[in-house]
Write an enzyme that holds these catalytic residues in place. Sequence first.
Site, PDB file in Angstrom:
ATOM      1  N   SER A 272       0.827  -1.293  -0.094  1.00  0.00           N
ATOM      2  CA  SER A 272       0.086  -0.085   0.036  1.00  0.00           C
ATOM      3  C   SER A 272       0.805   1.231  -0.060  1.00  0.00           C
ATOM      4  O   SER A 272       2.185   1.379   0.002  1.00  0.00           O
ATOM      5  CB  SER A 272      -0.791  -0.034   1.272  1.00  0.00           C
ATOM      6  OG  SER A 272      -0.127   0.312   2.328  1.00  0.00           O
ATOM      7  N   LYS A 273       0.098   2.264   0.142  1.00  0.00           N
ATOM      8  CA  LYS A 273       1.007   3.785   0.132  1.00  0.00           C
ATOM      9  C   LYS A 273       2.123   3.756   1.036  1.00  0.00           C
ATOM     10  O   LYS A 273       2.949   4.384   0.817  1.00  0.00           O
ATOM     11  CB  LYS A 273       0.052   4.942   0.177  1.00  0.00           C
ATOM     12  CG  LYS A 273      -0.737   5.045  -0.964  1.00  0.00           C
ATOM     13  CD  LYS A 273      -0.030   6.383  -1.553  1.00  0.00           C
ATOM     14  CE  LYS A 273      -0.601   7.019  -2.979  1.00  0.00           C
ATOM     15  NZ  LYS A 273       0.344   6.387  -4.104  1.00  0.00           N
ATOM     16  N   ARG A 274       1.856   3.051   2.222  1.00  0.00           N
ATOM     17  CA  ARG A 274       2.731   3.119   3.278  1.00  0.00           C
ATOM     18  C   ARG A 274       4.085   2.717   2.816  1.00  0.00           C
ATOM     19  O   ARG A 274       5.267   2.955   3.255  1.00  0.00           O
ATOM     20  CB  ARG A 274       2.291   2.233   4.443  1.00  0.00           C
ATOM     21  CG  ARG A 274       1.266   2.651   5.384  1.00  0.00           C
ATOM     22  CD  ARG A 274       1.111   2.000   6.462  1.00  0.00           C
ATOM     23  NE  ARG A 274       0.449   0.573   5.913  1.00  0.00           N
ATOM     24  CZ  ARG A 274       0.856  -0.663   6.187  1.00  0.00           C
ATOM     25  NH1 ARG A 274       2.151  -0.764   6.745  1.00  0.00           N
ATOM     26  NH2 ARG A 274       0.598  -1.616   5.696  1.00  0.00           N
TER      27      ARG A 274
ATOM     28  N   GLY B 243       5.606   3.215  -0.120  1.00  0.00           N
ATOM     29  CA  GLY B 243       6.146   4.110  -1.073  1.00  0.00           C
ATOM     30  C   GLY B 243       5.199   4.079  -2.368  1.00  0.00           C
ATOM     31  O   GLY B 243       3.810   4.046  -2.436  1.00  0.00           O
TER      32      GLY B 243
END
Length: 494
Positions: free
Chosen positions: A260-262, A264
């Site tokens: 996920s976005k976490r 990168g």
Amino acid sequence: MSQNEAGKPRVRFAPSPTGKLHLGGARTAIFNWAFARATGGTFVLRIEDTDPTRSTEENEGIILRAMRWLGLDWDEGPEVGGPYGPYRQSERYDFYDELIERLLAEGKAYYCFCSPEQLEADRKAAQERKDPFQGYQRRCRNIDPAEAARRAASGEPCVVRLKVPDGRGDVVVRDLIHGDVVFNAKELDDFVIRRTDGTPTYNFVVVADDIAMKMTHIIRGDDHVSNTPRQVLVYEALGAPTPIFAHVPMILGPDGKKLSKRHGATSVEEWRDDGYESEALVNCLALLSWSLDDKTTIIPREVLGREFSLERVSKNPAVFDPKKLLWMNGEYLQAKSDEEFAREVLEPSLVAAGLEERGCVDARPEWFSLLAQILKPRTKLAPEAAGLARFLYGELPEMDGKAERKGLGNERARPSLKAAKAALLGLESWEGDAIDAALEPLPDELGIKKRDFYQAIRVAETGSLASPPLGPSLQLLGKDRALKRLDASLEIAG
Ligand code: GLU
């Protein structure tokens, strides 16, 4: 191109244009593309834009561009057409309606007039009596079809539900990757295939299209496994054989959690903008849950398109490791010829950094090819090339404070710079090798350690403690500027 020989696989990538192309979607696209190419089959791109609140044309454009950048050409779909179009679901509503009418006429689907309040009350009641089945209680299943059709025609709000055949038994999804996945038919609702507003639902349109477009294999993310038994029932209702399913495992981040976005950048576009090579990204994503053998890591796109097989897809989730991608990117850069590196990596990187105008390669071909030659082995990612070349621009280099202190702030600097100046001034051939040869004896002659000597020269010429090799760097700077830089540093040397 669009026609396919009988008996060859037909597969599709079916993105919903509700956002950018994410790595998970890209990997699904890669597997479908590679499978089609490796089997001589057909790769179809279908846009699943039936959610008008979330689908946009802009996103569709972004996805198509990302596909093209990845080199995943499609044989049928938007922009290229094909015999089973249109390939955008929003342009296929009449077709879905026709099919739903057919199912109604055949008694395989029925109108349901239950209000949301009624459904909620039924669900609560089922909960209270601890009924294991808490889905739709089939209130409208037995309304006389003619009566139901009349009510629907008169405008009474209604949905259309698929009738799960009595005694259907377990639904078994045959999956090439997961094996047989068994779903208890009793838990499968008579689910909605057309909503109150007349729009068909996802599980229905996917199957309608997969049948119409003659799909033989459905390769997609395993987040769709739970939809599959319902889809199998739609195949059966429409009288079509089920295709072969291959649900590919999800992608995890390095911490073992769902990517996920976490972790990168998650979209293909972001990796492209960060300067990654599309082939490196394709290679890296292809190796998530698939392998060519037990050892090969560099697998160019055309090899993938020749060697891919579903048999070698594992059912274990795979970890996307950005460090591995960066390493791989470096490998792809090293595999380029100096000319390719100059044109495809160096020039765009210099232009993006504002150091050069486009077209610079043609203007000074030898200069660029020497630059490419020395930067290529030092570049893992395109923008690094501009960073390494920055010192070549401008009269004097931008001085890094720390480098200046270390390189020039000691009593060895001045004699080093002076001796270098004298040796270079008289040099006839301004070639990297000759420059290196002229500098080489100086530390001994001066009684100064090599390290200190070269550090002073390097900082004077490049403004930093680390740079490409000195000889070719000075050759690229040109004699005048190289000497000017030594002079400038003599002014500040300790
Ligand atoms: N449109 C679906 C998605 O983007 C894919 C459906 C499918 O592959 O069956 O998740």
